[in-house]
Design a protein around this motif. Structure first.
Motif, PDB file in Angstrom:
ATOM      1  N   ASN A   1       6.925  -0.650  -0.820  1.00  0.00           N
ATOM      2  CA  ASN A   1       5.610  -0.662   0.025  1.00  0.00           C
ATOM      3  C   ASN A   1       5.824  -0.323   1.558  1.00  0.00           C
ATOM      4  O   ASN A   1       5.025   0.312   2.051  1.00  0.00           O
ATOM      5  CB  ASN A   1       4.703  -1.935  -0.035  1.00  0.00           C
ATOM      6  CG  ASN A   1       5.559  -3.008   0.302  1.00  0.00           C
ATOM      7  OD1 ASN A   1       6.465  -3.847  -0.560  1.00  0.00           O
ATOM      8  ND2 ASN A   1       5.770  -3.393   1.479  1.00  0.00           N
TER       9      ASN A   1
ATOM     10  N   PHE B   1       4.733   3.085   3.271  1.00  0.00           N
ATOM     11  CA  PHE B   1       3.319   3.270   3.072  1.00  0.00           C
ATOM     12  C   PHE B   1       2.459   2.722   4.316  1.00  0.00           C
ATOM     13  O   PHE B   1       1.573   2.804   4.644  1.00  0.00           O
ATOM     14  CB  PHE B   1       2.602   2.789   1.917  1.00  0.00           C
ATOM     15  CG  PHE B   1       2.871   3.372   0.827  1.00  0.00           C
ATOM     16  CD1 PHE B   1       2.119   4.905   0.457  1.00  0.00           C
ATOM     17  CD2 PHE B   1       3.893   3.186  -0.199  1.00  0.00           C
ATOM     18  CE1 PHE B   1       2.447   5.248  -0.843  1.00  0.00           C
ATOM     19  CE2 PHE B   1       4.059   3.758  -1.298  1.00  0.00           C
ATOM     20  CZ  PHE B   1       3.552   4.839  -1.700  1.00  0.00           C
ATOM     21  N   SER B   2       3.496   1.796   5.085  1.00  0.00           N
ATOM     22  CA  SER B   2       3.129   1.352   6.520  1.00  0.00           C
ATOM     23  C   SER B   2       2.525   2.402   7.450  1.00  0.00           C
ATOM     24  O   SER B   2       3.209   3.422   7.639  1.00  0.00           O
ATOM     25  CB  SER B   2       4.188   0.312   6.775  1.00  0.00           C
ATOM     26  OG  SER B   2       3.650   0.098   8.187  1.00  0.00           O
ATOM     27  N   PRO B   3       1.398   2.083   8.084  1.00  0.00           N
ATOM     28  CA  PRO B   3       1.151   3.130   9.147  1.00  0.00           C
ATOM     29  C   PRO B   3       2.139   3.703  10.028  1.00  0.00           C
ATOM     30  O   PRO B   3       2.332   4.562  10.587  1.00  0.00           O
ATOM     31  CB  PRO B   3      -0.243   2.487   9.667  1.00  0.00           C
ATOM     32  CG  PRO B   3      -0.669   1.662   8.632  1.00  0.00           C
ATOM     33  CD  PRO B   3       0.397   0.841   7.782  1.00  0.00           C
TER      34      PRO B   3
ATOM     35  N   ASN C   1       1.789  -4.813   9.194  1.00  0.00           N
ATOM     36  CA  ASN C   1       1.275  -4.190   8.024  1.00  0.00           C
ATOM     37  C   ASN C   1       2.597  -3.835   7.289  1.00  0.00           C
ATOM     38  O   ASN C   1       2.942  -2.554   7.761  1.00  0.00           O
ATOM     39  CB  ASN C   1       0.198  -3.282   8.374  1.00  0.00           C
ATOM     40  CG  ASN C   1      -0.268  -2.530   7.104  1.00  0.00           C
ATOM     41  OD1 ASN C   1       0.172  -2.645   5.992  1.00  0.00           O
ATOM     42  ND2 ASN C   1      -1.361  -1.741   7.217  1.00  0.00           N
TER      43      ASN C   1
ATOM     44  N   GLY D   1       2.277  -2.306   4.231  1.00  0.00           N
ATOM     45  CA  GLY D   1       1.812  -1.113   3.424  1.00  0.00           C
ATOM     46  C   GLY D   1       1.340  -1.517   2.045  1.00  0.00           C
ATOM     47  O   GLY D   1       1.181  -0.564   1.123  1.00  0.00           O
TER      48      GLY D   1
ATOM     49  N   LYS E   1      -1.444  -2.622   0.808  1.00  0.00           N
ATOM     50  CA  LYS E   1      -2.733  -2.018   0.529  1.00  0.00           C
ATOM     51  C   LYS E   1      -2.833  -0.744   0.246  1.00  0.00           C
ATOM     52  O   LYS E   1      -3.405  -0.174  -0.559  1.00  0.00           O
ATOM     53  CB  LYS E   1      -3.803  -2.558   1.981  1.00  0.00           C
ATOM     54  CG  LYS E   1      -5.428  -1.986   1.553  1.00  0.00           C
ATOM     55  CD  LYS E   1      -6.178  -2.174   2.628  1.00  0.00           C
ATOM     56  CE  LYS E   1      -7.660  -1.766   2.505  1.00  0.00           C
ATOM     57  NZ  LYS E   1      -8.360  -2.043   3.678  1.00  0.00           N
ATOM     58  N   GLU E   2      -1.898  -0.140   1.264  1.00  0.00           N
ATOM     59  CA  GLU E   2      -2.076   1.534   1.252  1.00  0.00           C
ATOM     60  C   GLU E   2      -0.996   1.946  -0.017  1.00  0.00           C
ATOM     61  O   GLU E   2      -1.511   3.114  -0.601  1.00  0.00           O
ATOM     62  CB  GLU E   2      -1.333   2.117   2.260  1.00  0.00           C
ATOM     63  CG  GLU E   2      -1.856   1.974   3.490  1.00  0.00           C
ATOM     64  CD  GLU E   2      -1.973   0.427   4.364  1.00  0.00           C
ATOM     65  OE1 GLU E   2      -2.607   0.154   5.267  1.00  0.00           O
ATOM     66  OE2 GLU E   2      -1.380  -0.367   3.677  1.00  0.00           O
ATOM     67  N   GLU E   3      -0.167   1.068  -0.580  1.00  0.00           N
ATOM     68  CA  GLU E   3       0.618   1.797  -1.681  1.00  0.00           C
ATOM     69  C   GLU E   3      -0.116   1.416  -2.950  1.00  0.00           C
ATOM     70  O   GLU E   3      -0.226   2.435  -3.886  1.00  0.00           O
ATOM     71  CB  GLU E   3       1.901   0.818  -1.897  1.00  0.00           C
ATOM     72  CG  GLU E   3       1.699  -0.593  -2.376  1.00  0.00           C
ATOM     73  CD  GLU E   3       3.124  -1.180  -2.692  1.00  0.00           C
ATOM     74  OE1 GLU E   3       3.849  -0.599  -3.059  1.00  0.00           O
ATOM     75  OE2 GLU E   3       2.910  -2.513  -2.649  1.00  0.00           O
TER      76      GLU E   3
ATOM     77  N   GLU F   1      -3.508   1.578  -3.152  1.00  0.00           N
ATOM     78  CA  GLU F   1      -4.404   2.792  -2.925  1.00  0.00           C
ATOM     79  C   GLU F   1      -3.887   4.040  -3.282  1.00  0.00           C
ATOM     80  O   GLU F   1      -4.753   4.801  -3.969  1.00  0.00           O
ATOM     81  CB  GLU F   1      -4.932   2.986  -1.437  1.00  0.00           C
ATOM     82  CG  GLU F   1      -5.594   4.525  -0.895  1.00  0.00           C
ATOM     83  CD  GLU F   1      -7.108   4.180  -1.270  1.00  0.00           C
ATOM     84  OE1 GLU F   1      -7.485   5.446  -1.396  1.00  0.00           O
ATOM     85  OE2 GLU F   1      -7.617   3.342  -1.680  1.00  0.00           O
TER      86      GLU F   1
END
Length: 377
Positions: free
Chosen positions: A176, A179-181, A323, A325, A327-329, A331
């Motif tokens: 993950n 995918f962290s911003p 964060n 990541g 949530k982003e992974e 998504e």
């Protein structure tokens, strides 16, 4: 093989029942197939195409899955949480109630076999990952599995064979952090190597009774370190070629002492990744600090809470809420399954990261650097 057996052969291939890289059909003159052959890789199609909803089965609903994965999925309108498989009926009932699953089971094989599922997410204990991934890929499902993909080379080879024999490459591993911003911002600073990356991870002590310490679950390092090697690959955009590891050797070592490891990874573009994985320092020290140097630039990522970018004489700071990541992974995984497009992480990168993590154990065992080409061979 005679042509009238073509459908049987394709079905055997799809189920992993035939080995080989090619099959020759003998076609009678002027013969025309009466109907199209069945699709070999149903998982390569976009899931939920008519409704735009991805139907997911969850295998394992422990603390990490319940705290870091399921809440993000439960909020999505383009996801149906259809089935959850747990080791006990009670834990399944709890997950069903909390996250609105439609049904529950204590046999994960029924989840894998379910025809009303597009994807499965595997969040079980580490030693089970490779076998469940193998089964799920052969069942034609898109698969998300928490790290590690495998705890030994035999497990990694089992997954590789499933990928090769089925052609189903719908696989994502829960790395993950990429995918962290803030990681994505750091990666944009560098357009290529060679780079030097230094990653200090203070994992801290672990409860002696924790399940990760049970025999057969692999080492704590093997279970977690893929996160950090995956970030090296994201930043360098290069493939690993060598691994050299050392650990401390106190007079009266504890199990945690064996997890104090320093690793140097060499990459094919000349980049170097240096990982310090530590358990014996102060519990007050933040867990992660990453610094990357190259092309007159430096980035410093402080525990995923802030990113400092130094470019020549200029300095800027990017801050925000911590964060890593998750949530982003998820998504990215859902979108890939919906569209039928490429998975978020290339298969080659997933296998590279898995094998680098396992190579650390071999380097410690042999007391010398190991070459990644030996694993690929």
């Amino acid at each position: 093989v005679t042509f009238e057996k073509a459908e049987e052969v394709y079905e055997q291939i799809a189920k992993g029942g035939r080995s080989g890289i090619g099959f020759l059909f003998e076609n009678p003159q002027h013969a025309v197939p009466a109907r199209p052959l069945p699709a070999r890789h149903p998982s390569l199609k976009a899931a939920g195409k008519a409704s735009g909803v991805v139907r997911i089965g969850f295998i394992g609903a422990g603390s990490y899955a319940s705290g870091m994965l399921l809440p993000h999925l439960a909020r999505r309108t383009d996801v149906r949480l259809v089935e959850v498989a747990t080791t006990t009926a009670l834990s399944g009932a709890n997950a069903l109630r909390k996250f609105n699953f439609e049904r529950t089971t204590t046999d994960y094989r029924s989840t894998i076999a379910a025809e009303d599922l597009d994807a499965v997410i595997i969040a079980t204990r580490h030693a089970s990952h490779a076998a469940i991934v193998d089964d799920a890929l052969r069942a034609g499902k898109a698969v998300f599995v928490e790290k590690p993909l495998a705890i030994d080379v035999a497990g990694a080879e089992r997954v590789r064979k499933a990928l090769a024999e089925t052609g189903n490459e719908r696989l994502q591993v829960g790395f993950n952090r990429r995918f962290s911003p803030l990681v994505r911002s750091a990666a944009e600073v560098f357009k290529g190597g060679p780079l030097v990356a230094h990653y200090r991870v203070h994992a801290g002590p672990v409860d002696p009774g924790a399940w990760i310490n049970q025999p057969g679950e692999g080492t704590r390092f093997a279970g977690e370190a893929g996160h950090f090697f995956d970030l090296f690959s994201v930043l360098t955009r290069a493939r690993p070629v060598s691994v050299y590891a050392q650990s401390i050797h106190p007079a009266n070592p504890t199990k945690d002492d064996a997890e104090n490891i320093t690793v140097v990874v060499g990459y094919d573009d000349g980049s170097v990744g240096n990982l310090l994985y530590l358990t014996q320092g102060s519990v007050k020290v933040p867990k992660e600090l990453l610094e990357v140097f190259g092309a007159g630039k430096t980035v410093r990522l402080d525990n995923f809470e802030s990113l400092d970018v130094f470019d020549g004489t200029r300095h800027r700071r990017v801050g925000g809420r911590a964060n890593k990541g998750q949530k982003e992974e998820l998504e990215a995984f859902v979108q890939a399954v919906k569209s039928g497009g490429e998975m978020p992480i290339p298969i080659s990168s997933i296998l590279d990261t898995t094998l680098v993590t396992l190579a650390v154990g071999d380097s410690l065992r042999y007391g010398r650097p190991v070459q990644m080409a030996d694993y690929w061979a």
